[in-house]
Design an enzyme around this catalytic site. Sequence first.
Site, PDB file in Angstrom:
ATOM      1  NE  ARG A  15      -4.621   3.803  -3.828  1.00 46.21           N
ATOM      2  CZ  ARG A  15      -4.738   4.094  -2.556  1.00 46.21           C
ATOM      3  NH1 ARG A  15      -3.523   4.644  -1.761  1.00 46.21           N
ATOM      4  NH2 ARG A  15      -5.718   3.767  -1.992  1.00 46.21           N
ATOM      5  CE1 TYR A  94      -1.031   2.166   3.752  1.00 41.54           C
ATOM      6  CE2 TYR A  94      -1.314   1.852   1.385  1.00 41.54           C
ATOM      7  CZ  TYR A  94      -0.491   2.544   2.429  1.00 41.54           C
ATOM      8  OH  TYR A  94       0.203   3.168   2.124  1.00 41.54           O
ATOM      9  CD  GLU A 118      -3.227  -0.389   8.408  1.00 42.29           C
ATOM     10  OE1 GLU A 118      -3.962  -1.102   9.052  1.00 42.29           O
ATOM     11  OE2 GLU A 118      -2.759  -0.717   7.269  1.00 42.29           O
TER      12      GLU A 118
END
Length: 372
Positions: A15, A94, A118
Amino acid sequence: MLVGVPKEIKVEEYRVGLVPASVRELVHHGHQVIVETGAGAGIGFADEAYRAAGAEVVDTAAEVFARADMIVKVKEPQPSEYEMLRKDQILFTYLHLAPDLPQTRGLMESGCVAIAYETVTSPNGGLPLLSPMSEVAGRMSVQVGAHCLEKEQGGSGMLLGGVPGVAAARVVIIGGGVSGTNAARMAMGMEAHVTVIDKNLERLYALDLQFGPMLNTIYSTVDAIESHVTGADLVIGAVLVPGAAAPKLVTRDMMRRMRPGSVFVDIAIDQGGCAETSRPTTHANPTYVEEGVVHYCVTNMPGAVARTSTFALNNATLPFVLALADKGYRQALADDPHLRNGLNVIHGQVTYKAVAEAHDLPYTPAEQVLGL
């Protein structure tokens, strides 16, 4: 603002923090973007696509970290990365700090402004930057669980949905939030017998309305978890306490009493896992067998479907990235209490209570640090 996008270096992580369309949006807002060469190659975005969107492509992560005012990533920084962070530099990614003391200390020592995807909230109490990956992980959990049930993977040799005349597998999902709901949807679609266990009666009621008699909903107690887990063929741990370590709801004794070749998929492993037998694994070596049960505990599950995951994540993170770039972190955090909930560490101080409690560190409210 100069925004930097390094290439992800976690094992089997493809990613990327910003896709070219997101870069173009930042440039349109008057910002500069630097991208490490090859950052998007794993999902089909060549360096030229980033240049066409207005980014500068550089050779090393060191240059990205050295020059950028804000680093936008996907996964938590690895040791070589948080050592490159500096005072007042924004890190937006994150973090999952509650089970990770070394990273927490590394961020504190750097003096950076670490904002965790998060723990950013929404006006309705949701977690808008966690939800996209929870959706992906929930759907993936059934896919990988079904694969792990195959004999060659160490499983009992069951087809999740069975066939006419042969019973389908029993799937138990602990947690009825975003990931648990998506797991249930996929498991029912594959014609398994599905049970969701949750302690929130309103959530169980909503699931019952959504799925009807196809789904069995059970209120969470120690007895309920024990009786359903020990009789399951596939257990999916989808427990979430925002920003905090996951509770160990599945004991080693429960695992020992499951049928050999059963499967446990721990979506909560990013926050330490919800079983006593859980330990982090990677996409390169995703499973292990303990107490006769196949465990799948990959800490970056959505990385396996990196292209889908990256687009889903960018859709959610881009408005916050723009706010931070347009206003600077102080004004952006002052203006938006939901973004402010994402602030975990700033100038060496821990500003997220659950992280401070997990590591027995001093807690300082974000409002106090920011002078609000």
